[in-house]
Design a protein around this motif. Sequence first.
Motif, PDB file in Angstrom:
ATOM      1  N   PRO A  68       0.827  -1.209   0.000  1.00  0.00           N
ATOM      2  CA  PRO A  68       0.000   0.000   0.000  1.00  0.00           C
ATOM      3  C   PRO A  68       0.864   1.264   0.000  1.00  0.00           C
ATOM      4  N   LYS A  90      -2.075 -11.167  -3.755  1.00  0.00           N
ATOM      5  CA  LYS A  90      -1.896 -10.698  -2.376  1.00  0.00           C
ATOM      6  C   LYS A  90      -3.228 -10.308  -1.739  1.00  0.00           C
ATOM      7  N   CYS A  91      -4.031  -9.528  -2.456  1.00  0.00           N
ATOM      8  CA  CYS A  91      -5.231  -9.028  -1.788  1.00  0.00           C
ATOM      9  C   CYS A  91      -6.493  -9.750  -2.266  1.00  0.00           C
ATOM     10  N   THR A  92      -7.469  -9.803  -1.362  1.00  0.00           N
ATOM     11  CA  THR A  92      -8.658 -10.616  -1.613  1.00  0.00           C
ATOM     12  C   THR A  92      -9.492 -10.176  -2.820  1.00  0.00           C
ATOM     13  N   PRO A  93      -9.855  -8.893  -2.921  1.00  0.00           N
ATOM     14  CA  PRO A  93     -10.805  -8.547  -3.995  1.00  0.00           C
ATOM     15  C   PRO A  93     -10.292  -8.923  -5.374  1.00  0.00           C
ATOM     16  N   ARG A 136      -7.590 -11.095  -6.172  1.00  0.00           N
ATOM     17  CA  ARG A 136      -7.290 -12.527  -6.307  1.00  0.00           C
ATOM     18  C   ARG A 136      -8.556 -13.363  -6.437  1.00  0.00           C
ATOM     19  N   THR A 155     -16.566  -3.795  -5.968  1.00  0.00           N
ATOM     20  CA  THR A 155     -15.670  -4.133  -4.858  1.00  0.00           C
ATOM     21  C   THR A 155     -14.237  -4.328  -5.330  1.00  0.00           C
ATOM     22  N   ALA A 198     -11.886  -1.743  -3.547  1.00  0.00           N
ATOM     23  CA  ALA A 198     -11.172  -2.213  -2.359  1.00  0.00           C
ATOM     24  C   ALA A 198      -9.822  -2.865  -2.640  1.00  0.00           C
ATOM     25  N   LEU A 245      -5.906  -3.578  -3.546  1.00  0.00           N
ATOM     26  CA  LEU A 245      -4.716  -2.897  -3.027  1.00  0.00           C
ATOM     27  C   LEU A 245      -4.042  -2.026  -4.075  1.00  0.00           C
ATOM     28  N   TYR A 284       0.229  -5.178   6.483  1.00  0.00           N
ATOM     29  CA  TYR A 284       0.373  -5.921   5.225  1.00  0.00           C
ATOM     30  C   TYR A 284      -0.652  -5.464   4.178  1.00  0.00           C
ATOM     31  N   GLY A 285      -1.860  -5.210   4.633  1.00  0.00           N
ATOM     32  CA  GLY A 285      -2.854  -4.644   3.721  1.00  0.00           C
ATOM     33  C   GLY A 285      -3.402  -5.593   2.684  1.00  0.00           C
ATOM     34  N   ALA A 286      -3.554  -6.871   3.026  1.00  0.00           N
ATOM     35  CA  ALA A 286      -3.925  -7.841   2.005  1.00  0.00           C
ATOM     36  C   ALA A 286      -5.395  -8.243   2.013  1.00  0.00           C
ATOM     37  N   CYS A 287      -5.996  -8.380   3.201  1.00  0.00           N
ATOM     38  CA  CYS A 287      -7.362  -8.920   3.213  1.00  0.00           C
ATOM     39  C   CYS A 287      -8.369  -7.887   2.733  1.00  0.00           C
ATOM     40  N   ARG A 288      -8.104  -6.628   2.954  1.00  0.00           N
ATOM     41  CA  ARG A 288      -8.920  -5.489   2.531  1.00  0.00           C
ATOM     42  C   ARG A 288     -10.245  -5.376   3.281  1.00  0.00           C
ATOM     43  N   VAL A 306     -10.821  -1.681   5.060  1.00  0.00           N
ATOM     44  CA  VAL A 306     -10.804  -0.461   4.233  1.00  0.00           C
ATOM     45  C   VAL A 306     -11.684   0.640   4.832  1.00  0.00           C
ATOM     46  N   THR A 355     -16.209  -8.766  -0.125  1.00  0.00           N
ATOM     47  CA  THR A 355     -14.895  -9.372   0.142  1.00  0.00           C
ATOM     48  C   THR A 355     -15.055 -10.580   1.065  1.00  0.00           C
ATOM     49  N   LEU A 413     -14.165 -14.513   0.560  1.00  0.00           N
ATOM     50  CA  LEU A 413     -13.309 -15.269   1.482  1.00  0.00           C
ATOM     51  C   LEU A 413     -13.972 -16.584   1.888  1.00  0.00           C
ATOM     52  N   ILE A 426      -6.321 -18.869   4.273  1.00  0.00           N
ATOM     53  CA  ILE A 426      -7.012 -17.681   3.767  1.00  0.00           C
ATOM     54  C   ILE A 426      -6.021 -16.677   3.148  1.00  0.00           C
ATOM     55  N   LEU A 427      -4.727 -17.027   3.180  1.00  0.00           N
ATOM     56  CA  LEU A 427      -3.674 -16.235   2.545  1.00  0.00           C
ATOM     57  C   LEU A 427      -3.466 -14.869   3.209  1.00  0.00           C
TER      58      LEU A 427
END
Lengths: 617, 249
Positions: free
Chosen positions: A323, A477-480, A482, A514, A518, A520, B42-46, B49, B88, B92, B124-125
């Motif tokens: 980020p 790396k990020c959910t939305p 990936r 989303t 959202a 990254l 780390y900022g990965a799961c979002r 936000v 999101t 997940l 869940i990475l």
Amino acid sequence: MSRLAGVTDLDARRKQALEAHEAAATVIAVCDGPGCNAAGSAKVAAALRRAVADAGLEGSVQIKTTGCHGFCQCAPVVVAYGDGLFFRGATPDQAPAIVEAAVNGQPIPESVLYRHPATNEPIALERDIPFYAHQERRLLKHASHIDPLQVADYLAVDGYAALARALTEMTPEAVLEEVKQSALRGRGGAGFPTGMKWELCRRAEGDQKYVICNADEGDPGAFMDRALLEGNPHSVIEGMAIGGYAIGASRGIMYIRAEYPLAVRNAALAIEVAREMGLLGEDILGTGFSFDLDIVTGAGAFVCGEETALIASIEGFAGEPRPRPPFPAQRGLFGKPTNINNVETWANIPLIIRHGAAWFSEIGYERSRGTKIFSLVGEVQNTGLVEVPVGMTLNEIVFEVGGGPKPGRTIKAVQTGGPSGGCIPASLFDVRVDYESLAQVGSIMGSGGLIVMDDRTCIVDVARYYLRFLKSESCGKCTPCREGVPRMLEVLDRIASGEGSDADIDLLGQLGRTVKGASLCGLGQTAANPVLSSIRHFRHEFDAHIHEKRCPAAVCTALITFHIDAEKCTGCTACARACPQQCITGERKQPHVIDPERCIKCGACLDACRFDAVVKE
Amino acid sequence: MIRIEIDGNAVEVAEGSTVLEAARKLGIDIPTLCHHAGLTPYGACRLCVVEVEQRGRKRIESSCTRPVEPDMVVRTDTDDLREYRRTTAELLVAQCPDSKPIRELAERLGVQNVRFEGRGMECILCGLCTRACQQKIGTPAISFIHRGVDRKVATPFEIQSDVCIGCGACARVCPTGCIAIEDMGNKRVLRVFNTELELQACSECGAYFAPQRMIDRLKTETEVTEGLLTRCPACRRQAIGAVLRQAMR
Ligand SMILES: Cc1cc2nc3c(=O)[nH]c(=O)nc-3n(C[C@H](O)[C@H](O)[C@H](O)COP(=O)(O)O)c2cc1C
Ligand code: SF4
Ligand code: SF4
Ligand code: FES
């Protein structure tokens, strides 16, 4: 190459280069860009050299191999100067005739003569070809005059004069001010004002600063940056050295994707020569300014074009974004203030310093100034690299430069900005191609890919193509991004197979919002654009797939059938021989039939039939 | 100290704090998954936000990574943010359909049904394990490999790690509990990482109690006396007890 002690030396070397050029009465430039190279330009150049020797013309005719001229459609391209006689699709056996035409000024052998695609009228001179005539070539002006391995060619067109001027006549602040005044904006996609970006890095605290050239160029179908680096690497080096001076950075890195071996080679050789000449390294031109450059090759991930991922990749980590803030200008490469610009952004710098900010910004539209190189590809007559004023309308680019649709077809949309951009329908082609106007129609300028689609292109299929690309390029790396991008693709696959519903359009909208909102990094934040813009402008095509189970462009395999028109079929058996499924039957000289059960809809029969008897619908 | 506004409330926090920390100081609940106070952001799961407004520009940013800046106006609960978090979270659950903590989290964020076929993953990475391993233990034993949907946590080349000390820090921070660590005889087995470690037998009772490598590490990096390190926890307590009794006598 001996070291230049100062600007006087540089001017003397330039004079030498110019004199050598003037000595040759005729220069035959053979494009050796990848398109032309693949079409055999190296053999053509060798044949031309032999032909010159055979005719005893070594003293007066010079054969030069150059980077990409831009008109890749006509590969291999050969141009003869003085006048600029244009030869398309040159072959080694035509070499003697080409040399003869170049020397005598005419006539161009028919097999290599360019003809206007619509009127069929012959056009002998490069500058009269509409593809070139409607362009405004500044960065590519010398594309066909420069052998990238000969620094003399660059010197002859005022190369390194801007660096000399900056170092000897301008303070770093003055250089910065000139770039700010020019209103140049980043050519890598986001269009951030370059001068402002430099200033942030200049002001940042740090003993060591870096400048980076982003040559990751990952947009499918885009090759502007490759062409610049391959064809005129010194212009990028010069731009970076000037940037280093203005920002206060003594080190620079070119991050080039490894899939561009020629760009890597040409840039590396140019750096070496520049270093030998004292145009890089310690005490450049005796001014006390030191700046050196290295090349780092990237493994070719789209996401590594994103600034923070690019930095991670140079540092030896996995190419994953982080980020921002901190921005690279605050904390970049190895934690130091870093300024990243695109190849084309850097290549503009010497022009701005040489000709002035006012000259640069005299063309353009509102807040977008200067020219932009696009790679114009897809379903148009003229494909290749084009450089036009920013703010030219899509209509002009597609119909005047691009020459309009292929015979019998109609153009329906253009995708700008590649996988991060959107599609723009033909009804909106009076839109200007600048940062703000494109955003208004749901697309982006991007780095310069322009993909033209006609009535045989399915919008749903194109959106699927981009999502497949993004799915495989997402770093994960990020959910939305990936998880969201593959889910959007699943929904599109469902629609393309005729099993979609109206709820799927809503689901795409929700997922798209989303993923865009959202994610990254820029990859995810723009990943939904192709889908959202195509729903916005081509809802009727989605509806046809969903409600009528029909693909209007006859592309989506689940929704099309192949059959043979018995009236037209001559029973030549060409289709049956081409069919990999062997599911076409029929007696010789009798109408043939396709077994729909076994047909895999590959289209081989359609391509094989010379009588237009195979029908796809 | 830096003063910012979150959901209409002013709050002052130390420079270098994150928006998430500032929000928590105000008692505002922002969901997180990949965040751990002891590890780098780390900022990965979002999921965390928020909307950050500065100089009239609004941006969506992860609050766990966003350092506070003067004059920031933050909103944590807009309609858009709720939709982002809900979608999101649904993604997940589709990724790890059998994970109870993930399903509970999603429920809390308003996910009622999941419209996607499950991917059957257990991890869940979030990257907590890799960060714990690298930042706290100092062993780069595990990291992410591959990209996109193929991303996963693994040892280099997915074979027996030669640097893992078998400490279990990864399993400890894992929110889904998918890193199983089993002691079998004289072996500690980390099945998901294809790694087995020799266990050390207690110098007193002979029971296997901790990986050899972990003890070697503790020997070189701590000042604990060797006599204590080679005993299992029970015998260690006994030994310390004996010493204490001696001293008190
Ligand atoms: C996924 C992704 C890929 C990118 N790829 C490139 C690229 O290949 N080349 C490039 O110059 N910029 C690329 N960018 C934009 C860069 O991050 C950055 O904005 C740019 O290099 C800045 O230079 P400029 O200001 O001169 O445009 C990419 C951005 C994203 C998010
Ligand atoms: S948006 Fe995509 S590419 Fe960017 S960090 Fe997230 S997963 Fe990686
Ligand atoms: S194993 Fe657990 S801690 Fe590690 S990334 Fe997966 S879910 Fe997170
Ligand atoms: S907790 Fe902030 S992104 Fe995961």
